[in-house]
Design a protein around this motif. Sequence first.
Motif, PDB file in Angstrom:
ATOM      1  N   GLU A  16       0.832  -1.210   0.000  1.00  5.71           N
ATOM      2  CA  GLU A  16       0.000   0.000   0.000  1.00  5.71           C
ATOM      3  C   GLU A  16       0.864   1.256   0.000  1.00  5.71           C
ATOM      4  O   GLU A  16       0.493   2.282  -0.576  1.00  5.71           O
ATOM      5  CB  GLU A  16      -0.944  -0.006   1.200  1.00  5.71           C
ATOM      6  CG  GLU A  16      -2.072  -1.013   0.977  1.00  5.71           C
ATOM      7  CD  GLU A  16      -3.055  -1.051   2.122  1.00  5.71           C
ATOM      8  OE1 GLU A  16      -2.618  -0.912   3.277  1.00  5.71           O
ATOM      9  OE2 GLU A  16      -4.246  -1.225   1.858  1.00  5.71           O
TER      10      GLU A  16
ATOM     11  N   GLN B 221      -9.249  10.335  -4.372  1.00  2.27           N
ATOM     12  CA  GLN B 221      -8.746   8.958  -4.305  1.00  2.27           C
ATOM     13  C   GLN B 221      -7.354   8.889  -3.677  1.00  2.27           C
ATOM     14  O   GLN B 221      -7.072   7.993  -2.876  1.00  2.27           O
ATOM     15  CB  GLN B 221      -8.718   8.339  -5.708  1.00  2.27           C
ATOM     16  CG  GLN B 221     -10.109   7.965  -6.231  1.00  2.27           C
ATOM     17  CD  GLN B 221     -10.134   7.819  -7.749  1.00  2.27           C
ATOM     18  OE1 GLN B 221      -9.092   7.657  -8.374  1.00  2.27           O
ATOM     19  NE2 GLN B 221     -11.319   7.896  -8.326  1.00  2.27           N
ATOM     20  N   VAL B 222      -6.487   9.837  -4.054  1.00  2.00           N
ATOM     21  CA  VAL B 222      -5.135   9.833  -3.462  1.00  2.00           C
ATOM     22  C   VAL B 222      -5.231  10.137  -1.961  1.00  2.00           C
ATOM     23  O   VAL B 222      -4.547   9.521  -1.144  1.00  2.00           O
ATOM     24  CB  VAL B 222      -4.208  10.844  -4.175  1.00  2.00           C
ATOM     25  CG1 VAL B 222      -2.802  10.759  -3.593  1.00  2.00           C
ATOM     26  CG2 VAL B 222      -4.165  10.595  -5.676  1.00  2.00           C
ATOM     27  N   ARG B 223      -6.112  11.071  -1.604  1.00  2.45           N
ATOM     28  CA  ARG B 223      -6.308  11.359  -0.170  1.00  2.45           C
ATOM     29  C   ARG B 223      -6.746  10.110   0.592  1.00  2.45           C
ATOM     30  O   ARG B 223      -6.246   9.821   1.677  1.00  2.45           O
ATOM     31  CB  ARG B 223      -7.350  12.476   0.012  1.00  2.45           C
ATOM     32  CG  ARG B 223      -6.825  13.841  -0.358  1.00  2.45           C
ATOM     33  CD  ARG B 223      -7.860  14.947  -0.143  1.00  2.45           C
ATOM     34  NE  ARG B 223      -7.304  16.212  -0.634  1.00  2.45           N
ATOM     35  CZ  ARG B 223      -7.943  17.364  -0.684  1.00  2.45           C
ATOM     36  NH1 ARG B 223      -9.197  17.433  -0.269  1.00  2.45           N
ATOM     37  NH2 ARG B 223      -7.354  18.453  -1.141  1.00  2.45           N
ATOM     38  N   ALA B 224      -7.691   9.397   0.011  1.00  2.00           N
ATOM     39  CA  ALA B 224      -8.201   8.204   0.692  1.00  2.00           C
ATOM     40  C   ALA B 224      -7.098   7.150   0.820  1.00  2.00           C
ATOM     41  O   ALA B 224      -6.985   6.477   1.857  1.00  2.00           O
ATOM     42  CB  ALA B 224      -9.393   7.640  -0.087  1.00  2.00           C
ATOM     43  N   ARG B 225      -6.274   7.050  -0.208  1.00  2.00           N
ATOM     44  CA  ARG B 225      -5.172   6.086  -0.183  1.00  2.00           C
ATOM     45  C   ARG B 225      -4.182   6.431   0.941  1.00  2.00           C
ATOM     46  O   ARG B 225      -3.696   5.554   1.656  1.00  2.00           O
ATOM     47  CB  ARG B 225      -4.459   6.139  -1.540  1.00  2.00           C
ATOM     48  CG  ARG B 225      -3.570   4.979  -1.843  1.00  2.00           C
ATOM     49  CD  ARG B 225      -2.899   5.166  -3.189  1.00  2.00           C
ATOM     50  NE  ARG B 225      -3.735   4.849  -4.336  1.00  2.00           N
ATOM     51  CZ  ARG B 225      -4.056   3.608  -4.720  1.00  2.00           C
ATOM     52  NH1 ARG B 225      -3.639   2.569  -4.022  1.00  2.00           N
ATOM     53  NH2 ARG B 225      -4.785   3.399  -5.775  1.00  2.00           N
ATOM     54  N   PHE B 226      -3.909   7.727   1.081  1.00  2.00           N
ATOM     55  CA  PHE B 226      -2.999   8.158   2.148  1.00  2.00           C
ATOM     56  C   PHE B 226      -3.640   7.941   3.512  1.00  2.00           C
ATOM     57  O   PHE B 226      -3.019   7.389   4.431  1.00  2.00           O
ATOM     58  CB  PHE B 226      -2.635   9.631   1.942  1.00  2.00           C
ATOM     59  CG  PHE B 226      -1.746  10.206   3.014  1.00  2.00           C
ATOM     60  CD1 PHE B 226      -0.510   9.626   3.307  1.00  2.00           C
ATOM     61  CD2 PHE B 226      -2.135  11.341   3.728  1.00  2.00           C
ATOM     62  CE1 PHE B 226       0.324  10.159   4.293  1.00  2.00           C
ATOM     63  CE2 PHE B 226      -1.307  11.883   4.705  1.00  2.00           C
ATOM     64  CZ  PHE B 226      -0.085  11.288   4.995  1.00  2.00           C
TER      65      PHE B 226
ATOM     66  N   ARG C  12      -9.954  12.295  -8.608  1.00  2.00           N
ATOM     67  CA  ARG C  12      -8.641  11.650  -8.470  1.00  2.00           C
ATOM     68  C   ARG C  12      -7.928  12.150  -7.217  1.00  2.00           C
ATOM     69  O   ARG C  12      -7.276  11.385  -6.507  1.00  2.00           O
ATOM     70  CB  ARG C  12      -7.783  11.911  -9.710  1.00  2.00           C
ATOM     71  CG  ARG C  12      -8.176  10.983 -10.856  1.00  2.00           C
ATOM     72  CD  ARG C  12      -7.510  11.338 -12.148  1.00  2.00           C
ATOM     73  NE  ARG C  12      -6.065  11.134 -12.132  1.00  2.00           N
ATOM     74  CZ  ARG C  12      -5.262  11.482 -13.149  1.00  2.00           C
ATOM     75  NH1 ARG C  12      -5.776  12.046 -14.237  1.00  2.00           N
ATOM     76  NH2 ARG C  12      -3.964  11.260 -13.082  1.00  2.00           N
TER      77      ARG C  12
ATOM     78  N   ALA D  49       1.083   6.822  -6.630  1.00  2.00           N
ATOM     79  CA  ALA D  49      -0.035   7.763  -6.811  1.00  2.00           C
ATOM     80  C   ALA D  49       0.429   9.201  -6.631  1.00  2.00           C
ATOM     81  O   ALA D  49      -0.038  10.119  -7.302  1.00  2.00           O
ATOM     82  CB  ALA D  49      -1.159   7.440  -5.823  1.00  2.00           C
TER      83      ALA D  49
ATOM     84  N   ALA E 260      -5.732   5.892   4.527  1.00  2.00           N
ATOM     85  CA  ALA E 260      -5.782   4.484   4.935  1.00  2.00           C
ATOM     86  C   ALA E 260      -4.489   4.064   5.629  1.00  2.00           C
ATOM     87  O   ALA E 260      -4.478   3.110   6.415  1.00  2.00           O
ATOM     88  CB  ALA E 260      -6.034   3.600   3.718  1.00  2.00           C
TER      89      ALA E 260
ATOM     90  N   GLU F 266       1.933   1.752  -3.504  1.00  2.00           N
ATOM     91  CA  GLU F 266       0.863   2.335  -4.321  1.00  2.00           C
ATOM     92  C   GLU F 266       0.700   3.831  -4.048  1.00  2.00           C
ATOM     93  O   GLU F 266       0.449   4.614  -4.960  1.00  2.00           O
ATOM     94  CB  GLU F 266      -0.449   1.589  -4.059  1.00  2.00           C
ATOM     95  CG  GLU F 266      -0.446   0.204  -4.717  1.00  2.00           C
ATOM     96  CD  GLU F 266      -1.638  -0.658  -4.320  1.00  2.00           C
ATOM     97  OE1 GLU F 266      -1.737  -1.779  -4.830  1.00  2.00           O
ATOM     98  OE2 GLU F 266      -2.449  -0.197  -3.490  1.00  2.00           O
ATOM     99  N   LEU F 267       0.879   4.222  -2.788  1.00  2.00           N
ATOM    100  CA  LEU F 267       0.839   5.652  -2.464  1.00  2.00           C
ATOM    101  C   LEU F 267       1.981   6.382  -3.168  1.00  2.00           C
ATOM    102  O   LEU F 267       1.783   7.444  -3.772  1.00  2.00           O
ATOM    103  CB  LEU F 267       0.955   5.864  -0.944  1.00  2.00           C
ATOM    104  CG  LEU F 267       1.066   7.332  -0.528  1.00  2.00           C
ATOM    105  CD1 LEU F 267      -0.261   8.060  -0.720  1.00  2.00           C
ATOM    106  CD2 LEU F 267       1.546   7.459   0.918  1.00  2.00           C
TER     107      LEU F 267
END
Lengths: 474, 474
Positions: free
Chosen positions: B309, B375-380, B372, B316, B382, B312-313
């Motif tokens: 993860e 989405q990057v915010r949500a990825r971070f 988008r 991203a 997490a 992936e961040l």
Amino acid sequence: MDGIQLMDAPTRVSYDPAQHRGRTFHDVLPDFLAGRDDPRAYLERCLETIDLREPEVRAFVTTNVSAAREAADAARARYRAGVPLSPVDGMPIAVKDLYETADMPTQMGSPIFNGWRTNRDAASVHALRTGGAVVIAKAVTTEFGFYNPGPTTNPFARERTPGGSSSGSAAAVGAGMIPAAIGSQVIGSLIRPASFCGNHGFKPTLGALNRQGGHSGLSQATIGVHAASLEDIWATAYQIASVVGGDPGAPGLYGEAKLARGLRPERLIGLQKVGRSACSPDTQAQLEWALHALEESGVRIVTGRDDREVAELDEALLEARTISDAICGYELRWPLAHYREKYPDLLSDDISKRLDRWLTISPQEYRMMIDRRQQVRARFEALEAVSDGIVTLAATGAAPIGLSSTGDPILAVMSSLLGAPAVTLPVLSVEAMPLGLQLISFAHRDWRLLGMAMWVEQCLLHAAGRPYSREPKS
Amino acid sequence: MDGIQLMDAPTRVSYDPAQHRGRTFHDVLPDFLAGRDDPRAYLERCLETIDLREPEVRAFVTTNVSAAREAADAARARYRAGVPLSPVDGMPIAVKDLYETADMPTQMGSPIFNGWRTNRDAASVHALRTGGAVVIAKAVTTEFGFYNPGPTTNPFARERTPGGSSSGSAAAVGAGMIPAAIGSQVIGSLIRPASFCGNHGFKPTLGALNRQGGHSGLSQATIGVHAASLEDIWATAYQIASVVGGDPGAPGLYGEAKLARGLRPERLIGLQKVGRSACSPDTQAQLEWALHALEESGVRIVTGRDDREVAELDEALLEARTISDAICGYELRWPLAHYREKYPDLLSDDISKRLDRWLTISPQEYRMMIDRRQQVRARFEALEAVSDGIVTLAATGAAPIGLSSTGDPILAVMSSLLGAPAVTLPVLSVEAMPLGLQLISFAHRDWRLLGMAMWVEQCLLHAAGRPYSREPKS
């Protein structure tokens, strides 16, 4: 010839929703294109009405007639060449005096900003001018858009309030002085005066229209439109969104350039609690009549008796005013505390007293209130699966007598809290004054809301015995 | 006596992170309270440094020395009476010239706003003055806070950029002219110049500090602080939040009044991709040294090699600049298109060319970009469960030579995209110039971030052989 029925006396014009239509713009466009009419001639007709009505209505703080004539002449040339810039090309508008205009001061209803000039147009004004709109005036607002009213009177009864804070915008459209005006709403500042002044009033989804260059940064603040027709409302909103989008970070207004000619709602939520005790029996009867007419035409009205989630929403919306007031109060510490410190004699006692209370709101209480707002929004949004929105009145009655208060916003504040689009239709009447029927839809469903409003308006005018055509007059 | 080591020559001051500390304020407060020092004397020392350095550094657009002296005298009286208003009482500050000040013009780095006065203080300025801060100057910004630089030079090498757009704020603090300054960031406008100028720079969580009365309405715009110490940063930010809260609708800054004296992070994310190719080997070696020192002290550095993860961040975040540019570009159609139309000769060619491109961005593309970003915010976000944030450089190297560009923002833009709090620490050096180590934490973790930064700074100064005490000097 452009759909206006002139007010027949400057002092008292009783309101009949089956007769009044105000001054529309959309229907003259074929005449402009055919050379039978033109924007300059249209503007001059507006100016005639302004000469007749403005001394009593007092809707405007500042006008710029020479700039308006120049803009109208430029629009006329474009129509003659067959190349109008947009559906608002040549449309005279007024701008609520919270929004900046390069050619006129922005005074916000406060002596602190007497003559204040920023030398630029607000985003919405820039967008409308880009489409050829003719900015004729700045319209009276209450002090900073809150409570302390300006001099504007109701165009249908000079002893009554026009409502606020978009007082001048609503009154100018109601008096037929202009076809459309920019207003804005944080609590009930657009829907309520639109109801009192016989306007079509549209408060879009929160953030759908760019409000930059306007002096209300509150988290519920939404720029919107007053107009004599739904077509003019949509043309105005769509033009703003096309050029400057929505508020930064928001996806902006969704929808097609052309308004749907009539979308029948399937199911509308009827509220049984909010504002009910504030409405007189006559006012309540107007709503009942409208709901009955809609049901007769096949619209299902869903209430808390039918659906437990609707009952819970109805209950939750009782808090809309309390939550909104606390949120706005906290958000107003700046600029109001700053103004009070710097200009102690120029802030009204009314605002100063409210500010004392607002300054006691803690960050924790504010956070709790924005959480509660979010919960009510989520509760409403969950009902999108089973309804097309809410149908209710736009105000608790006719514009109250007296100019010291702008009236009860309890029925207008719901859409502000919800961040949802709302429209009021001047199809009801009480005390021989206008009363709006309000439709509220779900966030980003603005285009659909106005399409439904078109259908509802036709339905109710038909029920009232005046099925009028929206086709342009020849 | 207040922690400053005066620059020894106006033309070239080489930078040593183990020696430079700048002019701090926090440590003089005991002297103020004990009567051994006072705000007026402190201000006069600032003015001496300004006299020495400002002719070359050119950090300020406007100063108001008489008002500053008056405010400092008032603060002195309060300390003498033992009743300072706040931890910033008597602190001289400068304000980025995008933010309004009642006593000085707000010119936004643009000739369009030459001499423009609004007669009011921005929310942040109001809040700081309410706490007794001494506003001494408006600090140079690039044109409207974007690319076209002002005259400011880097305080450690006059041939180098100070960075932008908070150029004057960063340079003034770096030169020791003032202990703290208001800056702001949309892309990399605070973290990058803070790195170039040897500041502690803090960009809070999006919306944590009220940016009203400032002229950047962009959805990533965040007001922040440059200072010579973390204590002064937190005191400044906390004071703003206490008086005026965050942006309307945002919950505002969370945290205690007093900064934690040192919170050791457990796990920090180390990025392997973003900005890597733009860093020289010497610059990269600085980061490696810092990461090694942190690991030696028990901090686990987690990279994409360890965790999918995180990988992936990392990937991203490579898009942070592209997404941010498209979002900001769309949001800039107002006011920039309006300014270009109204003042065609007064907008720079640079902005005008970018605007041509920005005007081609469609609402659909904008909506896709804000999705988008989300989405990057949500990825971070997490990753909050498994880390304390990101550790990286604040810039890709020392301030570049030349004043025509403000440098590469690639490492600063990440926190803007994420809406996350970021801080840069002046603990590294390359080319005998400052280089910041940046920590990024999760939204609303500002207080914890600065507590971790305190620990990281002490850790690295210790590793560099200079374990300095943060106790006030006697």
